[in-house]
Scaffold this active site. Structure first.
Site, PDB file in Angstrom:
ATOM      1  N   ASP A  24     -49.192  42.493 -27.034  1.00  8.58           N
ATOM      2  CA  ASP A  24     -48.541  43.746 -26.570  1.00  8.58           C
ATOM      3  C   ASP A  24     -47.820  43.492 -25.409  1.00  8.58           C
ATOM      4  O   ASP A  24     -47.791  44.304 -24.576  1.00  8.58           O
ATOM      5  CB  ASP A  24     -49.800  45.010 -26.730  1.00  8.58           C
ATOM      6  CG  ASP A  24     -48.799  46.229 -26.605  1.00  8.58           C
ATOM      7  OD1 ASP A  24     -47.899  46.415 -27.114  1.00  8.58           O
ATOM      8  OD2 ASP A  24     -49.414  47.129 -26.089  1.00  8.58           O
ATOM      9  N   GLU A  82     -58.114  45.535 -11.179  1.00  9.41           N
ATOM     10  CA  GLU A  82     -57.627  45.312 -10.100  1.00  9.41           C
ATOM     11  C   GLU A  82     -56.556  46.311  -9.845  1.00  9.41           C
ATOM     12  O   GLU A  82     -55.767  46.676 -10.498  1.00  9.41           O
ATOM     13  CB  GLU A  82     -57.147  43.785 -10.040  1.00  9.41           C
ATOM     14  CG  GLU A  82     -56.012  43.625  -8.700  1.00  9.41           C
ATOM     15  CD  GLU A  82     -55.252  42.392  -8.868  1.00  9.41           C
ATOM     16  OE1 GLU A  82     -54.806  41.850  -8.020  1.00  9.41           O
ATOM     17  OE2 GLU A  82     -55.395  41.827  -9.791  1.00  9.41           O
ATOM     18  N   GLY A 131     -50.898  56.159 -21.382  1.00 10.70           N
ATOM     19  CA  GLY A 131     -50.202  55.387 -22.235  1.00 10.70           C
ATOM     20  C   GLY A 131     -50.647  56.120 -23.641  1.00 10.70           C
ATOM     21  O   GLY A 131     -51.248  57.166 -23.627  1.00 10.70           O
TER      22      GLY A 131
END
Length: 573
Positions: free
Chosen positions: A144, A100, A21
């Site tokens: 976000d 996770e 990202g």
């Protein structure tokens, strides 16, 4: 793709890169302590150099780790690692979080394949709102929400990730431009985020509305050449209703379903937070009603658009485009000459003299004249009840927005903090976010009866609880080390860190000396202990009536559960 073979914090093995990202990269990983696969998000080193950001990031990650919900990707751990990167880069603290590992596709990849069917779009939006409903009750605003932060599992379950990271970034960035660069996109910004104002839970609802818009249409509502241009449109321009975007590409039945959702999307994307849905529950209810309700007429939709975005949305759009063009067009030239330079300097000098005169006049009358101000000061509300806080804010012409959050140090129903903090100055009528304690956070005790002691410990640790004493007890039908009972029943809500004691099976039973007992009595006693009696005749000794046990195949004492014991009895003459 090459596998990175290194271990962070002495515990987490970093494996293949699975995502990248604007401010971090995500790897598949393995928890060497608990023996499970995880996802590891490692922040970029440029961000990591800011000590204030590292502190804020760690605090937000800890807050996110306390949230446990099926629609939220769990945060297991957060920390900093100083392992040097390949190539000899000097070691420096790099923040990371352990999450996770969720199988499936990112929502942005699903949208990239084309408009999402209305049924699926509503289901995905409902999953996002379910996660927001839980997080807002816990006092956590995501900030976000975007398709890149939403995972859809193979069975269709929605998982929202990256809670707290956006706040850590925005609190460490001074301008919208900096925040936009770090987060990577302004396409899902709320107007208040674009203007650098205070945000609350309704900011997440706006972003969720943008995501729903994109799922229905296959494109974002506002597009531009730069993040700043897109953010400007969020503040100034009116979005087209989703049904008016490429409507010829949709079947009639699908288009009708999209039209039914138009009012919901437009309400969620209202510029004024007070005109949006007040909370995620209301948004979800509106979605359900739209799916089963009537399609609005164009007149009704036009009236709603006028209510939310002003009476002349088309004029507002043209004005916004003109302003944006004037601010970016470098080809325009003057058609008239400017005034003489001497006039300009004379005007500047006159302006300076006037400003100096006004300043001297104000200073001269200061002892006798109060200069009015339109700002209000936020009072100190910590420790007050919410009702008292509302009254105090009202006296200062300010409004309150309540968000409940777990806090073990503040009594339930009392104010924990405000945003902005006490002493901050605000305009009349603005809103103050009031965080109210819902008491200590609680977690559900997992079901451990029937598990092995090791598996039970792992389950308790994963739930944020501690294993206490482990006591062994004989049980005739349970194998060694299997949990028989726990000190707190499963599904009971307890504070994190609560100590849970376990009773586990010893795996043995105590065998008594049965010699001299009648064969029937001895057999019955063994059956009560979960053991099996095997009668064995001995013709070498004189028979008795009734039959009596002469010897046993195992001596008195502990024997494994479910064992078979030979009972010898005499049958001779």
């Amino acid at each position: 793709m090459a596998t990175i073979t290194r271990v962070m914090a002495g515990r987490y093995r970093v494996d293949d890169l699975i995502g990248r990202g604007g401010m971090a990269h995500v790897h598949r990983g393995y928890d060497l302590t608990l023996g499970r696969e995880v996802a590891i998000k490692i922040l970029d080193r440029d961000l990591a150099r800011d000590a204030a950001f590292r502190t804020r990031f760690r605090m937000e990650a800890q807050a996110a780790s306390r949230m446990s919900h099926p629609s939220i990707v769990r945060v297991f751990d957060a920390g900093e690692d100083s392992t040097a990167e390949a190539g000899g880069t000097p070691a420096e603290p790099v923040p990371f979080i352990v999450m996770e590992l969720v199988p499936g596709d990112l929502l942005k990849d699903i949208i990239a394949r084309g408009p999402v069917p209305t049924v699926d779009a509503v289901r995905y939006a409902d999953g996002i709102l379910e996660a927001l409903e839980y997080s807002h009750r816990a006092g956590v605003v995501h900030r976000d929400i975007k398709p890149g932060n939403v995972k859809v599992t193979p069975d269709g379950t929605v998982k929202v990730m990256d809670f707290g990271i956006a706040r850590a970034v925005s609190d460490s960035s001074s301008t919208v431009a900096e925040t936009t660069q770090i987060i990577g996109t302004a396409a899902y910004f709320s107007p208040e985020q674009a203007k650098g104002e205070q945000v609350d839970a309704r900011t997440d609802l706006y972003s969720a509305g943008v995501v729903l818009y994109e799922m229905l249409t296959g494109r974002q509502p506002f597009r531009g050449d730069s993040p700043v241009a897109v953010a400007y449109q969020h503040v100034s321009e009116t979005p087209l209703p989703p049904s008016e975007v490429h409507d010829e590409e949709h079947p009639a039945a699908e288009l009708a379903r999209i039209r039914a959702l138009d009012p919901v999307v437009l309400r969620a994307m209202a510029k004024d937070p007070f005109q949006r849905f007040p909370d995620a529950v209301s948004f979800r209810t509106a979605l359900d009603d739209a799916v089963t309700g009537a399609v609005p007429t164009k007149k009704q939709l036009s009236s709603l658009t006028s209510e939310l975005y002003g009476p002349s949305p088309r004029h507002a759009q043209e004005t916004a485009r003109t302003l944006r063009q004037l601010s970016t067009d470098t080809t325009m030239t003057r058609t008239q000459s400017g005034p003489p330079v001497a006039w300009i300097w004379a005007g500047v000098a006159l302006l300076v003299v006037l400003m100096a005169s006004v300043l001297i006049w104000v200073l001269a009358i200061k002892p006798t004249v109060d200069v009015p101000t339109a700002t209000r000061s936020v009072p100190s509300l910590s420790g007050q009840t919410y009702e008292t806080a509302v009254a105090l804010l009202a006296k200062n012409d300010l409004r309150a927005i309540r968000i409940d959050q777990a806090d073990a140090t503040v009594d339930k129903g009392k104010v924990v903090s405000t945003e902005p903090e006490a002493g901050a100055h605000m305009d009349k009528g603005q809103s103050v976010t009031v965080y109210v304690s819902s008491g200590a956070a609680e977690v559900a005790v997992p079901q451990v009866v029937g598990l092995s002691a090791t598996a039970a410990k792992d389950a308790l640790t994963k739930a944020g609880l501690q294993l206490g004493s482990v006591t062994q007890k004989n049980d005739p039908r349970t194998q060694h080390d299997v949990v028989l009972t726990s000190s707190v029943q499963a599904d009971t809500k307890v504070p994190p860190g609560t100590v849970i004691d376990l009773v586990v099976a010893s795996g043995v039973v105590t065998l008594n000396d049965l010699t001299g007992w009648t064969l029937d009595s001895a057999t019955q006693t063994l059956q009560q202990q979960g053991l099996t009696a095997n009668p064995v005749e001995n013709p070498q000794c004189k028979a008795t009536d009734p039959k009596t046990v002469a010897s046993m195949s195992a001596p008195p004492g502990d024997v494994p559960v479910l064992s078979t014991i030979d009972l010898t009895y005499c049958t001779g003459k």
